[in-house]
Design a protein around this motif. Structure first.
Motif, PDB file in Angstrom:
ATOM      1  N   ILE A  45     -14.646  24.298 -13.173  1.00  0.00           N
ATOM      2  CA  ILE A  45     -14.104  24.484 -11.821  1.00  0.00           C
ATOM      3  C   ILE A  45     -13.421  23.198 -11.353  1.00  0.00           C
ATOM      4  O   ILE A  45     -12.310  23.220 -10.822  1.00  0.00           O
ATOM      5  CB  ILE A  45     -15.231  24.883 -10.837  1.00  0.00           C
ATOM      6  CG1 ILE A  45     -15.726  26.297 -11.180  1.00  0.00           C
ATOM      7  CG2 ILE A  45     -14.733  24.818  -9.406  1.00  0.00           C
ATOM      8  CD1 ILE A  45     -16.857  26.768 -10.291  1.00  0.00           C
ATOM      9  N   ALA A  46     -14.091  22.071 -11.597  1.00  0.00           N
ATOM     10  CA  ALA A  46     -13.540  20.803 -11.149  1.00  0.00           C
ATOM     11  C   ALA A  46     -12.180  20.550 -11.792  1.00  0.00           C
ATOM     12  O   ALA A  46     -11.240  20.102 -11.138  1.00  0.00           O
ATOM     13  CB  ALA A  46     -14.513  19.669 -11.482  1.00  0.00           C
ATOM     14  N   GLY A  92     -16.331  17.808  -5.791  1.00  0.00           N
ATOM     15  CA  GLY A  92     -17.000  17.882  -7.093  1.00  0.00           C
ATOM     16  C   GLY A  92     -16.237  17.119  -8.163  1.00  0.00           C
ATOM     17  O   GLY A  92     -16.838  16.491  -9.031  1.00  0.00           O
ATOM     18  N   ARG A  93     -14.893  17.172  -8.052  1.00  0.00           N
ATOM     19  CA  ARG A  93     -14.092  16.418  -9.040  1.00  0.00           C
ATOM     20  C   ARG A  93     -14.487  14.949  -9.029  1.00  0.00           C
ATOM     21  O   ARG A  93     -14.746  14.351 -10.069  1.00  0.00           O
ATOM     22  CB  ARG A  93     -12.604  16.523  -8.695  1.00  0.00           C
ATOM     23  CG  ARG A  93     -11.959  17.806  -9.116  1.00  0.00           C
ATOM     24  CD  ARG A  93     -10.656  18.000  -8.396  1.00  0.00           C
ATOM     25  NE  ARG A  93      -9.573  17.146  -8.928  1.00  0.00           N
ATOM     26  CZ  ARG A  93      -8.806  17.501  -9.943  1.00  0.00           C
ATOM     27  NH1 ARG A  93      -9.011  18.650 -10.540  1.00  0.00           N
ATOM     28  NH2 ARG A  93      -7.835  16.711 -10.359  1.00  0.00           N
ATOM     29  N   ILE A  94     -14.543  14.392  -7.814  1.00  0.00           N
ATOM     30  CA  ILE A  94     -14.863  12.955  -7.708  1.00  0.00           C
ATOM     31  C   ILE A  94     -16.312  12.710  -8.134  1.00  0.00           C
ATOM     32  O   ILE A  94     -16.606  11.836  -8.954  1.00  0.00           O
ATOM     33  CB  ILE A  94     -14.681  12.485  -6.244  1.00  0.00           C
ATOM     34  CG1 ILE A  94     -13.283  12.805  -5.763  1.00  0.00           C
ATOM     35  CG2 ILE A  94     -15.035  11.007  -6.140  1.00  0.00           C
ATOM     36  CD1 ILE A  94     -12.258  11.762  -6.083  1.00  0.00           C
ATOM     37  N   SER A  95     -17.216  13.512  -7.555  1.00  0.00           N
ATOM     38  CA  SER A  95     -18.636  13.244  -7.806  1.00  0.00           C
ATOM     39  C   SER A  95     -18.980  13.364  -9.280  1.00  0.00           C
ATOM     40  O   SER A  95     -19.661  12.504  -9.844  1.00  0.00           O
ATOM     41  CB  SER A  95     -19.508  14.208  -7.005  1.00  0.00           C
ATOM     42  OG  SER A  95     -19.536  13.805  -5.669  1.00  0.00           O
ATOM     43  N   LEU A  96     -18.526  14.444  -9.906  1.00  0.00           N
ATOM     44  CA  LEU A  96     -18.861  14.633 -11.320  1.00  0.00           C
ATOM     45  C   LEU A  96     -18.225  13.530 -12.165  1.00  0.00           C
ATOM     46  O   LEU A  96     -18.846  12.995 -13.068  1.00  0.00           O
ATOM     47  CB  LEU A  96     -18.396  16.009 -11.797  1.00  0.00           C
ATOM     48  CG  LEU A  96     -19.185  17.185 -11.220  1.00  0.00           C
ATOM     49  CD1 LEU A  96     -18.548  18.507 -11.616  1.00  0.00           C
ATOM     50  CD2 LEU A  96     -20.629  17.152 -11.696  1.00  0.00           C
ATOM     51  N   ALA A  97     -16.984  13.186 -11.812  1.00  0.00           N
ATOM     52  CA  ALA A  97     -16.327  12.141 -12.591  1.00  0.00           C
ATOM     53  C   ALA A  97     -17.090  10.823 -12.453  1.00  0.00           C
ATOM     54  O   ALA A  97     -17.383  10.157 -13.446  1.00  0.00           O
ATOM     55  CB  ALA A  97     -14.884  11.978 -12.134  1.00  0.00           C
ATOM     56  N   VAL A  98     -17.426  10.471 -11.214  1.00  0.00           N
ATOM     57  CA  VAL A  98     -18.181   9.228 -11.018  1.00  0.00           C
ATOM     58  C   VAL A  98     -19.491   9.305 -11.783  1.00  0.00           C
ATOM     59  O   VAL A  98     -19.852   8.397 -12.536  1.00  0.00           O
ATOM     60  CB  VAL A  98     -18.479   8.987  -9.515  1.00  0.00           C
ATOM     61  CG1 VAL A  98     -19.427   7.816  -9.359  1.00  0.00           C
ATOM     62  CG2 VAL A  98     -17.215   8.711  -8.762  1.00  0.00           C
ATOM     63  N   MET A 268     -26.416  22.072  -1.596  1.00  0.00           N
ATOM     64  CA  MET A 268     -26.759  23.004  -2.664  1.00  0.00           C
ATOM     65  C   MET A 268     -26.011  22.665  -3.948  1.00  0.00           C
ATOM     66  O   MET A 268     -26.577  22.726  -5.043  1.00  0.00           O
ATOM     67  CB  MET A 268     -26.458  24.438  -2.251  1.00  0.00           C
ATOM     68  CG  MET A 268     -27.642  25.110  -1.568  1.00  0.00           C
ATOM     69  SD  MET A 268     -27.204  26.666  -0.801  1.00  0.00           S
ATOM     70  CE  MET A 268     -26.559  27.589  -2.166  1.00  0.00           C
ATOM     71  N   ALA A 269     -24.749  22.288  -3.795  1.00  0.00           N
ATOM     72  CA  ALA A 269     -23.959  21.951  -4.986  1.00  0.00           C
ATOM     73  C   ALA A 269     -24.602  20.777  -5.718  1.00  0.00           C
ATOM     74  O   ALA A 269     -24.774  20.799  -6.941  1.00  0.00           O
ATOM     75  CB  ALA A 269     -22.528  21.613  -4.593  1.00  0.00           C
ATOM     76  N   LEU A 270     -25.001  19.755  -4.964  1.00  0.00           N
ATOM     77  CA  LEU A 270     -25.594  18.577  -5.587  1.00  0.00           C
ATOM     78  C   LEU A 270     -26.951  18.911  -6.215  1.00  0.00           C
ATOM     79  O   LEU A 270     -27.252  18.524  -7.346  1.00  0.00           O
ATOM     80  CB  LEU A 270     -25.758  17.466  -4.547  1.00  0.00           C
ATOM     81  CG  LEU A 270     -26.252  16.138  -5.114  1.00  0.00           C
ATOM     82  CD1 LEU A 270     -25.206  15.526  -6.021  1.00  0.00           C
ATOM     83  CD2 LEU A 270     -26.602  15.168  -4.001  1.00  0.00           C
ATOM     84  N   THR A 271     -27.750  19.678  -5.446  1.00  0.00           N
ATOM     85  CA  THR A 271     -29.087  20.016  -5.949  1.00  0.00           C
ATOM     86  C   THR A 271     -29.007  20.823  -7.241  1.00  0.00           C
ATOM     87  O   THR A 271     -29.743  20.570  -8.197  1.00  0.00           O
ATOM     88  CB  THR A 271     -29.844  20.851  -4.897  1.00  0.00           C
ATOM     89  OG1 THR A 271     -29.657  20.242  -3.647  1.00  0.00           O
ATOM     90  CG2 THR A 271     -31.306  20.925  -5.217  1.00  0.00           C
TER      91      THR A 271
END
Lengths: 295, 529
Positions: A45-46, A92-98, A268-271
């Motif tokens: 998705i990201a 999510g793009r940023i968070s997952l990448a980081v 919820m996404a993070l959890t």
């Protein structure tokens, strides 16, 4: 050569490596597969967000303001009328990448550094570990502010900076693992076979130290994501209209009494990511432990 | 009436893979004032039989199928946990195998000794201390007044085992169960502990169950011997009966596993393959402390094709010598010539070439194999590293090695933990042979194995030694094993060579007191003559 012997050789050749064995075992662990599935879904998705997001990430509807989930905005909107689903997707793009890049940096440096220090021992070990201690003592905020001031604000730099802080603990864990392992006789046997130190570290030490490293890695990824949120909150990370899950959560927390969905959905996404990571991590640890059942 | 009578005891373990009968229809009895030895390999059920009497096996998975165990008129198997707890430690006491792990490292020895006393009897602290001191004296701890407040790590292995025995005796039990109490100890210490147990048992007139895998160990002290195999008693009787007229083939196999005298002493070429001169290996012990002189000015030769035995207690420096020759530990000074090249000076590529010619087999087959590498990977690594096989031919090379060391080919993809100790030692031997070495250091290669397996591995090493034309340094604390294999024996004491000679010379005319004391402590010595 008899046909039986040929079969034996074929069997020996087609055999499995540690990683193939691990994959076979992992496939039997439902929770781990669930974790892997969720993470893959999030990453896909990201990657596709710019094409599949329902709205542009900077698109505002100031007249609408904060609205609860509805048919047009599935997860509602924030106070500027921006679509929350879109924000979560871009965040999510940023968070997952980081999370993944910074952790990969930390893994690479930490495991190598710790393994070399632990295996070399003596003076080399002392110097390498004192260096780690010095970095530990340095308040890491100052370190990151300094980096940002010198090199300007840059997403890649942010990844590197966080990774550069997180590798310290990784190095310590790896070092203590290697120190215990290198006293074992199989390492001595490897030395007497004439293997080079780098090969011994790669083939004999690291595979045996993976358990704790994997567990720590799955703990590092979420903590890195939160660290990014903290930095962004201070104005050192990414800036609006760009966003990340951490930022969304911290804004959501401010307005949680009036607009609970602004906290609920990013949370919820993070959890969900966190759970998946833990399931996958546990599964991987068990799968890589060859002593686990094989039947 | 006997002190303990066990009738038709059966114990099973219920696992996912089915029920495993660990003890099957076992009956034996123990008289006061007698030592009953239960002999068997690991997995024969000898420990389980005794542990189940005291309710010490976890249930589930354990399950007592039936039988009776009469002790003082009561059936132990029918007692509840609360009543058993009163019997454990007071009427029946235990001594375990490993004195290193059975004492709490954070409690002084005195406190641990007094604990069972104060738990089972109402004794004042001062009285308890007095009793503890008396007992420590009785089990042969020198100067108990000053050592009673020490922590376990300040005691040696033998001393710790003495403390364990004192702990077992402190409540004056009627029955003592000793589970392999000397297996983890050096041979001289083992002899002392065996003597102590026999002596205490006579003096206190108690019954003893002595569990062991080694028939030789109990040869001198046991009154009754029970031989177990796969959960069943295959033979039992008094000592002379078992040793002179063993009926069952398994007992005979155990008896023949006691290493006998070696017969070979062919003429060897005089030319030495290895010349060690004035070898010193010292270890630094931190700042401002004198270095530990593990090996001190040791000189010897090993001729091509010779098997040189190196004997001594732990701490005598025998392993360090082997590791020094192989450059696994840094040498402080001295010279090690291998086929005319000084090994201590080699570096880099030259050293790697030399390593191919010398290999090592370790004592512990559980630590010496990488747990995450299959047999295939373990054996293929040296073959590829030294270019002995190419990627294409390596699989054949691996299988050939497995054939040589007697491992079935279908094991090739298994991991070390799936093998037994003896099989793992075979893998380790295969790895050592993979580089086609001329010289092998065997560092106690059989001490961690059951006796019957020991004999197999020794035979294998002897056969392979001849086939590959190996020169060997065979390190052991067990003189009987060394004599079986070695052409010449070197006796080491505190880092120095005290005596050297052929097996026969040493055994029949030992010159030094230390050698004599080593010889006197060989278990089952009476059997050898």
């Amino acid at each position: 050569m008899s046909s039986e012997a040929i079969v034996d050789i074929a069997q020996a050749e087609q055999g499995t490596s540690l990683w193939q064995d691990a994959w076979l075992r992992l496939r039997r662990n439902r929770l781990a597969l669930f974790g892997l599935g969720v993470l893959t879904l999030f990453i896909v998705i990201a990657l596709l967000t710019p094409w599949i997001a329902p709205y542009g990430y900077a698109e505002q509807d100031l007249d609408l303001g904060a609205s609860a989930p509805s048919a047009t905005h599935w997860l509602g909107t924030d106070i500027f009328g921006r679509d929350l689903l879109t924000q979560i997707m871009y965040g999510g793009r940023i968070s997952l990448a980081v999370g993944f890049v910074a952790t990969a940096v930390a893994l690479l440096i930490g495991v190598t550094w710790g393994a070399v220090a632990g295996y070399a021992g003596g003076r080399i070990d002392a110097v390498m570990m004192r260096f780690v201690d010095i970095l530990y003592a340095l308040p890491f905020m100052i370190f990151i502010v300094l980096l940002m001031v010198v090199f300007g604000r840059n997403l890649l730099l942010l990844f590197l900076a966080i990774g550069a802080v997180e590798w310290l603990t990784m190095a310590r864990i790896m070092r203590s693992q290697v120190q215990t392992l290198r006293q074992q006789e199989f390492v001595e046997a490897a030395v007497s076979l004439g293997l080079a130190p780098s090969t011994i570290i790669r083939r004999h030490l690291i595979p045996n130290a993976l358990g704790p490293i994997i567990v720590y890695t799955t703990l590092t990824i979420p903590s890195v994501m939160l660290l990014e949120a903290f930095l962004s909150f201070l104005g050192l990370g990414i800036q609006p209209p760009q966003t990340s899950w951490g930022l969304l959560i911290s804004y959501g927390a401010e307005t949680m009494e009036e607009y609970p969905w602004l906290l609920l959905f990013p949370g919820m996404a993070l959890t969900l990511t966190l759970f998946s990571l833990n399931f996958l991590g546990d599964g991987l640890r068990d799968a890589l432990d060859v002593r686990g059942s094989r039947d | 009436m006997a002190l303990l009578e066990v009738h038709n005891l059966g114990v099973s373990f219920v696992t996912r893979n089915g029920t495993n009968k660990a003890v099957d229809d076992v009956s034996f009895s123990v008289e006061s004032g007698q030592i009953t030895a239960i002999i068997g390999e690991s997995g024969s059920g000898k420990s389980v039989a005794c542990y189940s009497l005291l309710g010490l096996i976890p249930q589930p998975p354990g399950r007592i199928d039936g039988g009776r165990a009469l002790f003082g008129g009561r059936d132990l198997l029918q007692l509840g946990e609360r009543e058993l707890r009163k019997i454990r430690g007071r009427d029946i006491a235990m001594v375990f195998q490993d004195p290193m792990t059975c004492l709490n490292p954070y409690m002084t020895v005195g406190k641990q000794l007094m604990e069972p006393l104060r738990y089972h009897q109402n004794v004042s602290p001062a009285d308890a201390r007095r009793r503890a001191l008396e007992l420590l004296e009785e089990v042969g701890i020198r100067d108990p007044e000053s050592t009673i407040d020490n922590y376990p790590h300040q005691f040696s292995g033998g001393m710790r085992q003495r403390v364990m025995i004192a702990m077992a005796l402190i409540n004056e039990p009627q029955l003592l169960i000793a589970d392999e109490p000397t297996t983890a100890l050096d041979v001289t210490i083992q002899a002392q502990i065996l003597q102590l147990i026999a002596q205490l048992q006579r003096k206190r007139d108690i019954g003893v169950i002595f569990i062991s895998h080694d028939l030789a160990v109990v040869a001198d002290i046991a009154d009754q011997i029970v031989v177990m195999q796969k959960g069943k008693i295959v033979e039992s009787g008094d000592r002379t009966g078992i040793f002179q007229q063993a009926q069952h083939p398994y007992t005979q196999k155990l008896l023949s596993a006691i290493p006998a005298d070696s017969k070979h002493s062919e003429l060897l070429p005089a030319e030495p393959l290895i010349r060690v001169r004035e070898l010193c290996t010292w270890f630094s012990q931190g700042h401002k402390q004198p270095p530990l002189q593990a090996v001190n000015k040791v000189s010897f030769d090993i001729r091509r094709g010779e098997v040189l035995g190196l004997v001594g207690e732990s701490g005598s420096g025998k392993s360090t010598i082997g590791r020094s020759i192989l450059r696994l530990v840094p040498v402080t000074s001295g010279q090690v010539d291998f086929d005319g090249t000084d090994v201590t000076a080699l570096q880099g590529r030259e050293l790697k070439k030399m390593r191919r010619r010398m290999q090592i087999i370790f004592q512990d087959p559980f630590a010496s194999l990488n747990p995450r590498m299959t047999v295939y990977d373990t054996l293929a690594e040296p073959l590829l590293l030294h270019g002995i096989e190419t990627r294409k031919t390596v699989a054949q090379g691996v299988l050939k090695l497995m054939d040589d060391v007697g491992l079935a080919r279908h094991f090739v993809r298994k991991y070390p933990h799936e093998f037994s100790g003896g099989q793992r030692q075979r893998i380790a031997i295969g790895r050592a042979l993979a580089t086609r070495p001329e010289f092998i250091v065997a560092d106690e290669p059989v001490s961690a194995l059951d006796v019957t397996i020991q004999a197999q591995i020794l035979d294998l090493m002897q056969a392979l030694g001849r086939e590959y034309g190996l020169t060997m340094l065979f390190i052991s604390h067990d003189l009987a094993v060394v004599r079986h294999l070695a052409d010449r024996i070197l006796v080491l004491h505190q880092g120095e060579v005290v005596e050297t000679g052929s097996g026969q010379e040493l055994f029949e005319h030992p010159q030094q007191d230390y050698t004599k004391s080593l010889l006197a402590s060989i278990p089952g010595r009476s059997l050898l003559q």
